[in-house]
Design a protein around this motif. Structure first.
Motif, PDB file in Angstrom:
ATOM      1  N   GLN A  11       0.826  -1.207   0.000  1.00 41.51           N
ATOM      2  CA  GLN A  11       0.000   0.000   0.000  1.00 41.51           C
ATOM      3  C   GLN A  11       0.861   1.258   0.000  1.00 41.51           C
ATOM      4  OE1 GLN A  11      -3.337   0.371   2.580  1.00 41.51           O
ATOM      5  NE2 GLN A  11      -4.335  -1.461   1.791  1.00 41.51           N
ATOM      6  N   THR A 135      -4.653   5.271   1.611  1.00 37.07           N
ATOM      7  CA  THR A 135      -5.025   3.873   1.455  1.00 37.07           C
ATOM      8  C   THR A 135      -5.404   3.346   2.842  1.00 37.07           C
ATOM      9  OG1 THR A 135      -2.795   2.990   1.778  1.00 37.07           O
ATOM     10  CG2 THR A 135      -3.424   3.633  -0.471  1.00 37.07           C
ATOM     11  N   ALA A 163      -5.239  -0.481  -2.398  1.00 34.92           N
ATOM     12  CA  ALA A 163      -6.085   0.630  -1.957  1.00 34.92           C
ATOM     13  C   ALA A 163      -6.769   0.312  -0.638  1.00 34.92           C
ATOM     14  CB  ALA A 163      -7.127   0.962  -3.015  1.00 34.92           C
TER      15      ALA A 163
END
Length: 457
Positions: A11, A135, A163
């Motif tokens: 992420q 995220t 995400a």
């Protein structure tokens, strides 16, 4: 290596591409979240019922509120993201300088949700985090296993893992997550676990929002509309079987109207949940046998004026009213977090306020009164996260009212604009004029220092 390190790195690397900073990416995540909720509404409601018999209204509430939050951000996101001009000293402004605030995302946010509203209180912070360009790693409560399993199945279908991702499990998994240097942590739960989260965050200087709980005071004075007060306190305390952090925790009632109030409160409870609330489709169960036993232990038989029955194996505690309660009673020594309501008589509001002020600060507080001086006195003297006058609980449904605690009941506010701001770093900028000299540099001999300083006055 920590087993969740690859997830964090994935992420974070995606965040470093700057893709999340665009309006289009953020709107896409809101769209994905909305589709997940709408297309799986029945499955979410069934999971809530399976985990602790949430009644239909409380099921739908957990879907409707996040959808409203999504709608708010969709309508206001471009405005929230736009650079904000701010005033600066006139002297600097006259030389062509200007002040601007930029809101930028922190990075990878960890959102740890509670069991009592396992959809709403997990997704509301996550929606704010995504709207702000972060995220998200979601950690649903392990004590609502059906809901957690549903998130684990659905999130990968609607979101790219870089995400939004989900981690399920209990204490061991939370401990492993908290070892990692997330960029932001949002925790909703008990004050005891909140301290653990804050200690872990301190190791990495990670900013946090802690949405905790505590004993929420409620005052009913002699001028109050007792029917209104009884209905709203009965519902506010017993929805989700008393298992929500903003429930009225105890009630101080003016002794002159105490008997009348109690009669109306008992009538309200019977109207809402029937003579046998165990049979009511509108009354939830405790989340576990342990919690049912804990809450049942607060019931003092000689003080029961309504209810008092319980079935630990069935995770059931009847809506119960205790009167006259004192601060020595078990139910007054900590947050009950269940359908047992202590009621205390009072003679002087000043004594009530002085007592409440010396207790840990609560997440919520409520007062029922038509006396504006009494209302103003209570609101100005008692510190709490948020609350209502002549109402209970509903302030937490309104996205224009920042929600959160203070002191023992938490830190940080969210909902609406406050949520976007909380999940964003406020980057303050002074934009200088590249062509106008501003001589505030050494050597200072012979310079009009006072004139230079006036630029900043």
């Amino acid at each position: 290596m920590n087993r969740y390190q690859p997830l964090l790195e994935r992420q974070r690397e995606f965040f470093f591409t700057d893709a999340t900073k665009s309006l289009a990416w953020r709107q896409e995540q809101l769209d994905r979240m909305e589709r997940m909720l709408r297309e799986n509404q029945d499955a979410f409601c069934q999971a809530l019922y399976q985990d602790f018999h949430k009644p239909p209204f409380e099921q739908q509430f957990e879907i409707t509120v996040p959808l409203g939050v999504i709608r708010y951000y969709r309508e206001h996101l471009a405005e929230l993201m736009a650079p904000q001009p701010v005033a600066i000293p006139a002297g600097l402004e006259a030389t062509g300088n200007r002040g601007v605030i930029h809101k930028e995302p922190y990075g990878v946010a960890l959102v740890i949700g509670p069991f009592n509203a396992p959809i709403l209180l997990l997704l509301d912070p996550a929606i704010a985090a995504l709207a702000a360009g972060n995220t998200v790693v979601l950690k649903p409560a392990n004590t609502t296993p059906t809901v957690a399993a549903l998130f684990q199945r659905l999130v990968p279908r609607y979101f790219r893992a870089e995400a939004v991702s989900v981690v399920t499990g209990g204490r061991e998994e939370i401990g492993a997550l908290l070892e990692l240097p997330f960029d932001f942590i949002f925790f909703t739960g008990s004050s005891a676990v909140g301290k653990v989260v804050m200690r872990a965050a301190a190791e990495h200087l990670t900013p946090v929002i802690l949405e905790l709980g505590g004993q929420n005071p409620t005052v009913v004075d002699m001028t109050a509309n007792l029917d209104i007060a009884a209905d709203r306190i009965a519902w506010g305390h017993n929805a989700i079987s008393g298992q929500w952090c903003i429930a009225p925790g105890y009630v101080y009632v003016d002794r002159r109207v105490a008997d009348d109030f109690l009669a109306r409160l008992k009538r309200s409870l019977t109207t809402m949940y029937g003579e046998d609330p165990r049979q009511s489709p509108d009354f939830a169960r405790m989340i576990s046998e342990h919690d049912a036993e804990r809450v049942a232990g607060y019931i003092l038989p000689d003080k029961v004026v309504h209810g008092g029955r319980h079935d630990v194996a069935g995770r059931y505690v009847e809506p119960t009213v205790l009167y006259p309660s004192t601060w020595d009673d078990p139910a007054m020594r900590q947050e009950v977090f269940g359908p047992v309501l202590p009621v205390l008589p009072f003679d002087d509001l000043r004594d009530v306020v002085e007592t409440i002020k010396r207790k840990p600060k609560s997440l919520a507080a409520y007062i029922f009164s038509k006396d504006q001086r009494a209302i103003d006195y209570f609101l100005s003297s008692v510190s709490f996260g948020g609350g209502c006058v002549n109402q209970t609980n509903l302030h937490c449904w309104i996205d224009s009212l920042p929600f959160g605690g203070v002191g023992y009941s938490g830190m940080g506010k969210y909902y609406g604009k406050a949520g976007f701001d909380a999940l964003s770093n406020t980057k303050a900028l002074l934009i200088g004029n590249p062509d106008v000299p501003l001589d505030v540099f050494p050597p200072y001999a012979g310079k009009d220092i006072a004139a230079s300083l006036r630029l900043f006055a």
